[in-house]
Design a protein around this motif. Structure first.
Motif, PDB file in Angstrom:
ATOM      1  N   SER A 347       0.744  -1.283   0.087  1.00  0.00           N
ATOM      2  CA  SER A 347       0.136   0.098  -0.026  1.00  0.00           C
ATOM      3  C   SER A 347       0.743   1.287   0.037  1.00  0.00           C
ATOM      4  O   SER A 347       0.366   2.315  -0.327  1.00  0.00           O
ATOM      5  CB  SER A 347      -1.047   0.048   1.189  1.00  0.00           C
ATOM      6  N   THR A 348       2.066   1.141   0.446  1.00  0.00           N
ATOM      7  CA  THR A 348       2.980   2.375   0.397  1.00  0.00           C
ATOM      8  C   THR A 348       4.315   2.054  -0.121  1.00  0.00           C
ATOM      9  O   THR A 348       4.813   0.895  -0.233  1.00  0.00           O
ATOM     10  CB  THR A 348       3.186   2.694   1.726  1.00  0.00           C
ATOM     11  N   LEU A 349       4.836   3.107  -0.554  1.00  0.00           N
ATOM     12  CA  LEU A 349       6.309   3.220  -1.246  1.00  0.00           C
ATOM     13  C   LEU A 349       7.260   4.177  -0.790  1.00  0.00           C
ATOM     14  O   LEU A 349       6.870   5.460  -0.631  1.00  0.00           O
ATOM     15  CB  LEU A 349       5.919   3.325  -2.899  1.00  0.00           C
ATOM     16  N   ARG A 350       8.245   3.992  -0.026  1.00  0.00           N
ATOM     17  CA  ARG A 350       9.214   5.003   0.180  1.00  0.00           C
ATOM     18  C   ARG A 350       9.926   5.381  -1.168  1.00  0.00           C
ATOM     19  O   ARG A 350      10.593   5.011  -2.036  1.00  0.00           O
ATOM     20  CB  ARG A 350      10.178   4.462   1.224  1.00  0.00           C
ATOM     21  N   ASP A 375       8.598  -0.533 -12.555  1.00  0.00           N
ATOM     22  CA  ASP A 375       8.215   0.165 -13.589  1.00  0.00           C
ATOM     23  C   ASP A 375       8.264   1.564 -13.165  1.00  0.00           C
ATOM     24  O   ASP A 375       8.037   2.049 -11.959  1.00  0.00           O
ATOM     25  CB  ASP A 375       6.617  -0.361 -14.101  1.00  0.00           C
ATOM     26  N   ILE A 376       8.884   2.618 -13.997  1.00  0.00           N
ATOM     27  CA  ILE A 376       8.912   3.921 -13.856  1.00  0.00           C
ATOM     28  C   ILE A 376       8.073   4.672 -14.949  1.00  0.00           C
ATOM     29  O   ILE A 376       8.358   4.262 -16.373  1.00  0.00           O
ATOM     30  CB  ILE A 376      10.186   4.373 -13.837  1.00  0.00           C
ATOM     31  N   LYS A 415       5.020   8.020 -11.742  1.00  0.00           N
ATOM     32  CA  LYS A 415       4.423   6.819 -11.181  1.00  0.00           C
ATOM     33  C   LYS A 415       5.622   5.811 -11.068  1.00  0.00           C
ATOM     34  O   LYS A 415       6.162   5.388 -12.193  1.00  0.00           O
ATOM     35  CB  LYS A 415       3.346   6.219 -11.889  1.00  0.00           C
ATOM     36  N   VAL A 416       5.886   5.330  -9.779  1.00  0.00           N
ATOM     37  CA  VAL A 416       6.996   4.211  -9.651  1.00  0.00           C
ATOM     38  C   VAL A 416       6.121   3.141  -8.985  1.00  0.00           C
ATOM     39  O   VAL A 416       5.442   3.379  -7.913  1.00  0.00           O
ATOM     40  CB  VAL A 416       8.116   4.704  -8.716  1.00  0.00           C
ATOM     41  N   THR A 417       6.534   1.915  -9.414  1.00  0.00           N
ATOM     42  CA  THR A 417       5.860   0.710  -9.047  1.00  0.00           C
ATOM     43  C   THR A 417       7.376  -0.269  -8.724  1.00  0.00           C
ATOM     44  O   THR A 417       8.009  -0.445  -9.515  1.00  0.00           O
ATOM     45  CB  THR A 417       5.112  -0.085  -9.990  1.00  0.00           C
ATOM     46  N   ASN A 418       7.519  -0.332  -7.509  1.00  0.00           N
ATOM     47  CA  ASN A 418       8.807  -1.135  -7.330  1.00  0.00           C
ATOM     48  C   ASN A 418       8.854  -2.774  -7.152  1.00  0.00           C
ATOM     49  O   ASN A 418       7.656  -3.281  -7.629  1.00  0.00           O
ATOM     50  CB  ASN A 418       9.215  -0.596  -5.516  1.00  0.00           C
ATOM     51  N   GLY A 419       9.617  -3.084  -6.683  1.00  0.00           N
ATOM     52  CA  GLY A 419       9.928  -4.677  -6.906  1.00  0.00           C
ATOM     53  C   GLY A 419       8.696  -5.540  -6.063  1.00  0.00           C
ATOM     54  O   GLY A 419       8.756  -6.463  -6.375  1.00  0.00           O
ATOM     55  N   ASP A 420       8.237  -4.800  -5.129  1.00  0.00           N
ATOM     56  CA  ASP A 420       7.150  -5.602  -4.073  1.00  0.00           C
ATOM     57  C   ASP A 420       5.883  -5.252  -4.644  1.00  0.00           C
ATOM     58  O   ASP A 420       4.904  -5.786  -4.182  1.00  0.00           O
ATOM     59  CB  ASP A 420       7.099  -4.955  -2.841  1.00  0.00           C
ATOM     60  N   GLY A 421       5.544  -4.534  -5.959  1.00  0.00           N
ATOM     61  CA  GLY A 421       4.446  -4.095  -6.391  1.00  0.00           C
ATOM     62  C   GLY A 421       3.693  -2.739  -5.736  1.00  0.00           C
ATOM     63  O   GLY A 421       2.597  -2.562  -6.037  1.00  0.00           O
ATOM     64  N   ALA A 422       4.447  -2.020  -4.740  1.00  0.00           N
ATOM     65  CA  ALA A 422       4.034  -0.945  -3.945  1.00  0.00           C
ATOM     66  C   ALA A 422       4.165   0.090  -5.101  1.00  0.00           C
ATOM     67  O   ALA A 422       5.193   0.268  -5.801  1.00  0.00           O
ATOM     68  CB  ALA A 422       4.717  -0.741  -2.803  1.00  0.00           C
ATOM     69  N   THR A 423       3.138   1.223  -5.199  1.00  0.00           N
ATOM     70  CA  THR A 423       2.907   1.996  -6.073  1.00  0.00           C
ATOM     71  C   THR A 423       2.959   3.558  -5.388  1.00  0.00           C
ATOM     72  O   THR A 423       2.339   3.452  -4.435  1.00  0.00           O
ATOM     73  CB  THR A 423       1.807   1.715  -7.218  1.00  0.00           C
ATOM     74  N   GLN A 424       3.544   4.625  -6.083  1.00  0.00           N
ATOM     75  CA  GLN A 424       3.365   5.735  -5.386  1.00  0.00           C
ATOM     76  C   GLN A 424       3.357   6.698  -6.673  1.00  0.00           C
ATOM     77  O   GLN A 424       4.143   6.670  -7.815  1.00  0.00           O
ATOM     78  CB  GLN A 424       4.396   6.243  -4.847  1.00  0.00           C
TER      79      GLN A 424
END
Length: 432
Positions: A347-350, A375-376, A415-424
């Motif tokens: 749910s959160t992304l640093r 994904d960026i 929009k950044v989605t990290n390796g855990d699937g968290a998006t910001q």
């Protein structure tokens, strides 16, 4: 059957008690400026210890920590206990404890730590290095009645007072001290909850000492993250662009004991391990909580109490001015047994970016628990993708640079989605 049912209910109750246990650990680092140490340039009439105790008690009204690390305590053996008795274990409080620095280097100035024994137990104290001055390592475990016996969370605090001075020779000495520190801890504290704090006497983030502490490629398992990245990181010496982050000097006019020049350097730091940044082992940095007490961004090249300070009361500002030529730096940590390296919070992304607005490039820093793909994407105001990339990411902190010099000036959404699937998603401005 009744015994079995009772045992099951007891286990369930224990699990419920342990779920969601949280606490906050407040940290403060302060250069006390010759506390109990008198010299030709800093005699007793300019730095009287009774006056200093009064100032310190006033400063503690602005921020009352659980861990209080200090530099520049005189080497007399009674000073840590005297400090404790005069400033912390007062007004009916009796739970503060202290551990003095070892001073194997036989310096006239030492480090010291004070801690809230209701929350912390000192497990070990040893010296990371003794070139010029000792760098002390204090390892704790956190006390919590809801955790089973032996189920402990560790926190290590490294207190360093690096070589002062401007120039290549002093930079090299700071580099050697930091090399010694990092070589010591890489075998003992890999992937652990570690803070390093102190008066580092650094003039820029390009100094080799700073790079040794913060470069992931050099020490991938023990490097430190600067909580003031990106806006407090750079060539901060005498640069008004960093006036929100300067910690030295509190005095415009020096007096031989306190250095002058006003607020124009960032010398005082609390840096954190990747574990703490990502909350991988029950302790996590609380975003935005790193702050220098009294720093309101209005005193570049001026005393901290002139003009009127907007961060603290006049009494605290005057105490900061009088006690030391440094500001205390602070940080808050969240302790929770729900924070676990094996859990993924989608749910959160640093996520940090700079600069914003940007003209040529955007720098991104984000965190993930797992290896994978990130994904960026940049969208324009119509929701159209104008830039996208998929990158392979490793466990921990990842950095990425987006070229934006060819984008039209305007407002975009990154929009950044990290390796855990968290998006910001964050709004960015290009070219304005």
């Amino acid at each position: 059957m009744k015994k079995s049912l009772s045992l099951i209910l007891l286990v369930i109750a224990s699990l419920c008690m342990n779920a969601g246990v949280t606490d906050t650990i407040k940290v403060m680092q302060y250069n006390l400026l010759n506390y109990g140490n008198y010299t030709d340039y800093c005699p007793q009439n300019l730095n009287n210890i009774n006056d200093k105790n009064r100032y310190i008690r006033t400063i503690l009204t602005a921020y009352y920590p659980d861990i209080f690390t200090v530099c520049e305590v005189g080497r007399a053996s009674n000073l840590p206990d005297d400090f404790l008795r005069n400033n912390l274990n007062i007004n009916g409080i009796n739970y503060w404890k202290t551990e003095a620095g070892a001073n194997t280097s036989n310096s006239y100035l030492t480090n010291c730590i004070f801690y809230n024994s209701k929350k912390l137990v000192l497990r070990r104290h040893h010296v990371a290095q003794s070139y010029i001055r000792d760098v002390d390592i204090f390892s704790f475990y956190l006390k919590n009645d809801a955790l089973a016996h032996g189920d402990t969370t560790n926190l290590t605090c490294i207190v360093a007072h690096l070589k002062a001075g401007y120039g290549a020779d002093d930079e090299e000495k700071r580099r050697v001290m930091c090399r010694n520190i990092m070589n010591n801890i890489q075998n003992l504290y890999k992937n652990s909850n570690v803070l390093i704090m102190g008066d580092f006497n650094l003039y820029t983030n390009e100094e080799p000492a700073y790079q040794l502490l913060t470069n992931k490629n050099t020490y991938p398992n023990t490097y430190f993250i600067d909580p003031l990245y990106p806006y407090g990181v750079g060539a901060w010496n005498e640069d008004p662009h960093y006036e929100d982050y300067h910690t030295q000097s509190t005095n415009r006019q020096g007096d031989g004991c306190r250095s002058g020049g006003g607020m124009d350097d960032r010398f005082d730091f609390i840096l954190m391990s990747e574990n703490i940044y990502g909350g991988r082992d029950k302790i996590q940095y609380i975003d935005g909580s790193c702050h220098a007490i009294g720093q309101d961004g209005r005193h570049f090249n001026n005393s901290i109490n002139s003009p009127e300070n907007h961060d603290v009361s006049p009494a605290v500002a005057n105490a900061l001015f009088s006690n030391s030529d440094h500001l205390p730096v602070t940080m808050k940590l969240l302790f929770s047994n729900d924070l676990d390296v094996n859990e993924t919070n989608t749910s959160t992304l640093r996520f940090d970016i700079y600069p914003n607005p940007a003209k040529e490039k955007i720098n991104i820093r984000f965190y993930q628990n797992n290896f994978g793909k990130a994904d960026i994407v940049i969208f324009n105001s119509l929701g159209q993708s104008v830039y996208s990339d998929e990158i392979s990411v490793s466990e921990g902190v990842e950095e990425y640079v987006i070229p934006v010099e060819n984008l039209r000036h305007g407002i975009y959404f990154l929009k950044v989605t990290n390796g855990d699937g968290a998006t910001q998603v964050i709004k960015v401005i290009v070219g304005i």
